[in-house]
Each structure stands twice: as structure tokens, then as C-alpha cells.
Design an enzyme around this catalytic site. Structure first.
Site, short mmCIF file in Angstrom:
data_model
loop_
_atom_site.label_atom_id
_atom_site.label_comp_id
_atom_site.label_asym_id
_atom_site.label_seq_id
_atom_site.Cartn_x
_atom_site.Cartn_y
_atom_site.Cartn_z
CD GLU A 163 -6.43 -9.09 -2.83
OE1 GLU A 163 -7.08 -9.03 -1.93
OE2 GLU A 163 -5.97 -8.46 -3.69
CG ASN A 164 -6.37 -14.60 2.14
OD1 ASN A 164 -5.53 -13.82 1.36
ND2 ASN A 164 -5.93 -14.40 3.51
CB ALA A 165 -12.25 -12.21 2.59
CD GLU B 127 -12.47 -4.67 -0.28
OE1 GLU B 127 -12.01 -5.72 0.12
OE2 GLU B 127 -13.43 -4.00 0.33
CG ASP C 11 -2.13 -0.93 1.04
OD1 ASP C 11 -2.98 -0.56 0.37
OD2 ASP C 11 -2.02 -1.93 1.83
NE ARG D 107 -2.45 -6.56 5.76
CZ ARG D 107 -2.60 -6.11 4.74
NH1 ARG D 107 -1.81 -5.69 3.86
NH2 ARG D 107 -3.73 -5.35 4.55
CD GLU E 120 -0.28 15.24 -2.75
OE1 GLU E 120 -0.48 16.28 -3.43
OE2 GLU E 120 -0.68 14.12 -3.11
CG ASP F 228 -7.72 -1.56 8.43
OD1 ASP F 228 -7.30 -2.31 7.74
OD2 ASP F 228 -8.39 -0.18 8.16
#
Length: 486
Positions: A430-432, A213, A79, A462, A86, A127
Site C-alpha cells: 500500500e501507499n502510506a 495496523e 472499513d 484512497r 455495534e 482521518d
């Protein structure tokens, strides 16, 4: 690179046509012929991992990189947070963190799949880091007027049926106000890394909404009682959204009189055209499925999301120019798998997130069960300079069709895989949830998606979840099965 995939899909679809098994536009009444293991020995197969939202333990990160590189992982998805790079001031970019993280990744022989993350980190499942959108963004445009609407401090944000605003990403109805910001950020990224990592960047993913997403923030924390496994909340109540809905309906029908005739209403002015005044009743009464107004609203809501995706992707593609010549462009679609079999409002969460239409047959493979526009977004770039790849989540999940989830996660993975294959769209998965790659059951589901439903690559959420134990063992076995280089 892109040509190989299109040739493979074209030959596969031609084979179906010649055998009478189906077409690119339709399938037999009893369902499709599954695409099968298209990733086997395909040079377009990729096996990637996601980096942490923010690396803090560099020694552990380097050890994880060495582990996954040893068993065949191709690239690391990172990411690139807009708010971090910025955040200090408009057009002042700080790339120091990414200079370090990209150097560490490539030093281990791994390639790069950066995500231009025009969304907030923090507040969603999993997160562990927070990065807000640049604070100057909201004030910079507060005094602007767009389409006759004075924006004010929240004018760029989604507004929900509960009246709450979401600062997680800029609403698509404000794209043309802020598109120069996405362009400038992308150009700054290209200037910083276009020469240094010209060949190492193999895909540039583009954030198109919350969590990166292509969806609306319908189940995010700014609204109450909308999390999993509820229907979520509609996000179409900002002045810009309402204005767009009004204009689109007048354009479609030609006059207010024709709108009233189609909807069975007696609206006195165009200003009375709007999103559902009672969103709960809109779903419990099945108006979203059974009325012309409901189908028109959902079609507009879904179409607005897809058009937003196209605008941002085109901006990024143009801004990248000819740099990173090996890089595809990726966008992510979440597997919104709950409330699908709900007895009162089936498929409602897919509606509030903007992912499906309800004017088409939701039970038909020929319409992708409502996902045709979301999937075929990738095909809007067929004549462009880069392959556009769709990523779909939830590959590790089972169906749980009963209360409270009413989930068809595994079925949804099948629907998307089938429709993407027949539409000629390059599809990766991807896995969720991180826990899904820590169990053999989760990996069995991932393998089933690849063996049967045409997925061409995998990105694991991850890296730490596949650097040891079951995750590492099963990912290594998976890569050995599909990679032509292992």
C-alpha cells in the site's frame, strides 16, 4: 488460490537453492538475489482501492467506482467500523450503512475486501471521520479481574511510558478478556453477508491495532511529543502488560535469581521486574540494543504483539467458518521508516511500535533486519483453511537518511519484500500517504517495489486519489502491466 502462491514461492526458492544464490533461511553476505517481478501474470495479483472512511457523497463515490472499474481495479477495501455497527449496545448490530455501500460497490462489478475494524477512526494522519470503540466495552469489563489484575475503566487500554491511556484499540494483553467480542462481531458479519456476498468477498482484512495496523499506539495523540519523526513512546506500562512481562521473564529464566544473574541486577522480588523506569535513558544509552535486559524487554514486547496478531486472526478465521470461500485473510504492517539511521538511537521507532527484535542481527537479510517474527506471523496458519496475506505500507516513499527523519522508507520496502519472499509469505503493498500516488515519483517507487522486490498486489489509499489525473493514469498503466486479465 492459496496453493498456487505456495507452489510459485516454493519453486522460486528451490531455484535459488539450486543456483547457490541463497536459501529460505539465509542470504549471501553481500545481500540477496532480489525476488523480481513475481506479480507478472500471476493469478494471485490484485489491484484494489480503499473506500473513504465513511461515504457521504454517494454520487461522487459511484462515479469513482465506475472509473476505477473501467481500467481494471479488482476490489474495494471497506472499513467495517465496530463502533458504528455495534456502538449502540452490546450484541445489537446495525448493518444498514454496509448494506448500502456493499450493494453499490458490487453493482459496479467490483469485489469486496472488508476490514473488520476493531480500532478507532479519527485522530491519525488523513482521518476525516471519527468512530470510537463501543462505549459499553470499557464499562462491561471494568469490574473484571484478569490474571490477578482488577481492570477498572482503563484496564483494557494500552498505558504508555508517559502514564497515558489509549482508547484507540484494546491492548493485546487483554485479548483473552475480549476475544468473545471479536468472535461475536465476526459471526454477526458472517450471518449478515455470508450468503449475499459469498463469492464477492475476496479478502477479509483484520484490524490488529491502531489505524488497523499490527503495531502499538506509540506515536498517537494520547502522548505528547511522540509524533513523526520522533522515536515515539513505549506502550508497555499497563498492569496487565507489567504482569505478563514479569511472568514471561520468570518462565524464561526459571527464578528471580537467574533473572538477576542475566541482567546484572539485584531485584528483591518479581514485582520489581518491569518495563524501563526511564524510557528516554533506555534509548539514549542504547540499553535496548546493548544490554541483556534491553534485548529481553524488546523481544517480549515484539513477541507479545505477534502473539496478539495470531490470537485475533485465529478467532476471526474460526468465526468465519466456511463462508466467503474465496476470501483470504489479511493483516497490515506499517512502514515505520523514521529514526532508522538516528545517530543516538537507531531503529528506535520500530522498537516502540513493537515491530522488531533487537536480540537478532538488525543488519542481516537472514533476520529480515529484525522483522522475521512480524513477517512469519502469516506462516503460523500454513495448515489452516485460508491463505493469510501480509500488507505492507510506504511503497511510494524515498529514503531520506539525514536529519530530521533519518528515514530508510524505500530500503525498508526492499527488506520486507525480500524476507517475505524467502519465507513463503504472500505480500501485498500500500501507499502510506494519499499524496504519494499523485506524483510520478511515487509511482516510480511503487513500480520498483513490484519489479524487484516480490510484491504481489497493491491497495491504493484512497479511491478518490486514483479516479482522475496522475493517480488514475499511473494506476491504469500499472494494472495493465501486471494483470493477466488486462
Amino acid at each position: 488460490m492459496a496453493g498456487v502462491r505456495h507452489a510459485t514461492v516454493t519453486l522460486a526458492v528451490l531455484s535459488l537453492l539450486l543456483s547457490g544464490a541463497g536459501t529460505a533461511q539465509a542470504t549471501p553476505a553481500d545481500g540477496p538475489v532480489p525476488p523480481g517481478p513475481v506479480a507478472l501474470d500471476d493469478p494471485e495479483f490484485t489491484a484494489n482501492v480503499m473506500a473513504p472512511l465513511k461515504v457521504t457523497d454517494w454520487a461522487a463515490f459511484e462515479a469513482d467506482l465506475e472509473t476505477v472499474a473501467a481500467y481494471g481495479v479488482d476490489a474495494v477495501s471497506v472499513d467495517v467500523w465496530w463502533g458504528d455497527v455495534e456502538g449502540a449496545a452490546d450484541n445489537r448490530f446495525d448493518w444498514s450503512y454496509y448494506d448500502q455501500v456493499f450493494e453499490v460497490i458490487t453493482s459496479k462489478g467490483l469485489e469486496l475486501a472488508p476490514i473488520l475494524s476493531f480500532h478507532q477512526a479519527g485522530g491519525n494522519v488523513g482521518d476525516d471521520y471519527t468512530s470510537l470503540l463501543p462505549s459499553w466495552l470499557w464499562t462491561k469489563y471494568a469490574d473484571r479481574t484478569y490474571r490477578g489484575v482488577e481492570l477498572g475503566p482503563t484496564g483494557l487500554q494500552h498505558r504508555s511510558e508517559q502514564g497515558n491511556h489509549s482508547p484507540e484499540s484494546v491492548q493485546g494483553w487483554a485479548d483473552r478478556v475480549v476475544m468473545n467480542e471479536y468472535r461475536d462481531f465476526t459471526r454477526a458479519f458472517e450471518r449478515q453477508y455470508g450468503d449475499v456476498y459469498a463469492d464477492e468477498v475476496v479478502e477479509v482484512n483484520v484490524s490488529l491495532g491502531p489505524s488497523g495496523e499490527l503495531r502499538y499506539p506509540s506515536y498517537n495523540q494520547h502522548d505528547e511529543g511522540t509524533g513523526y519523526p520522533t522515536r515515539g513512546a513505549l506502550q508497555a506500562y499497563s498492569p496487565l502488560a507489567v504482569r505478563d512481562f514479569q511472568q514471561q521473564m520468570l518462565y524464561r529464566y526459571g527464578s528471580l535469581e537467574a533473572v538477576n544473574s542475566a541482567w546484572g541486577t539485584d531485584l528483591g522480588s518479581a514485582d520489581q521486574i518491569g518495563p524501563p523506569a526511564d524510557a528516554e535513558a533506555f534509548f539514549t544509552s542504547r540499553a535496548y540494543l546493548d544490554t541483556q535486559y534491553g534485548r529481553d524487554f524488546v523481544d517480549w514486547y515484539n513477541g507479545s504483539l505477534v502473539d496478539h496478531g495470531e490470537r485475533v486472526l485465529r478467532t476471526v478465521i474460526r468465526a468465519l467458518g466456511r463462508d466467503f470461500p474465496e476470501a483470504d485473510i489479511g493483516y497490515k504492517v506499517p512502514g515505520i521508516h523514521w529514526q532508522m539511521t538516528h545517530p543516538v538511537h537507531p531503529r528506535a521507532t520500530e522498537v516502540t511500535t513493537g515491530l522488531i527484535q533487537t536480540s537478532v542481527d538488525l543488519d542481516s537479510w537472514a533476520t529480515g533486519h529484525g522483522y522475521q517474527r512480524i513477517v512469519e506471523l502469516a506462516n503460523r496458519f500454513d495448515r489452516g483453511p485460508r491463505e493469510v496475506v501480509m500488507h505492507f505500507t510506504a511503497l511510494e516513499m524515498d529514503d531520506q537518511p539525514g536529519p530530521e527523519a533519518y528515514s530508510l522508507a524505500q530500503t525498508l520496502v526492499q527488506w520486507i519484500g525480500d524476507y517475505a519472499f524467502r519465507a513463503g509469505v504472500e505480500l501485498k503493498g500500500e501507499n502510506a500517504l494519499a499524496g504519494g500516488v499523485g506524483s510520478d515519483e511515487g509511482w516510480d517507487n511503487i513500480n520498483e517495489a513490484f519489479e524487484t522486490w516480490g510484491y504481489l498486489g497493491l491497495t491504493v489509499l484512497r479511491i478518490g486519489d486514483v479516479s482522475s489525473g496522475t493517480g488514475a493514469r499511473r494506476y491504469a498503466e500499472f494494472i495493465a502491466t501486471y494483470s493477466p486479465d488486462i
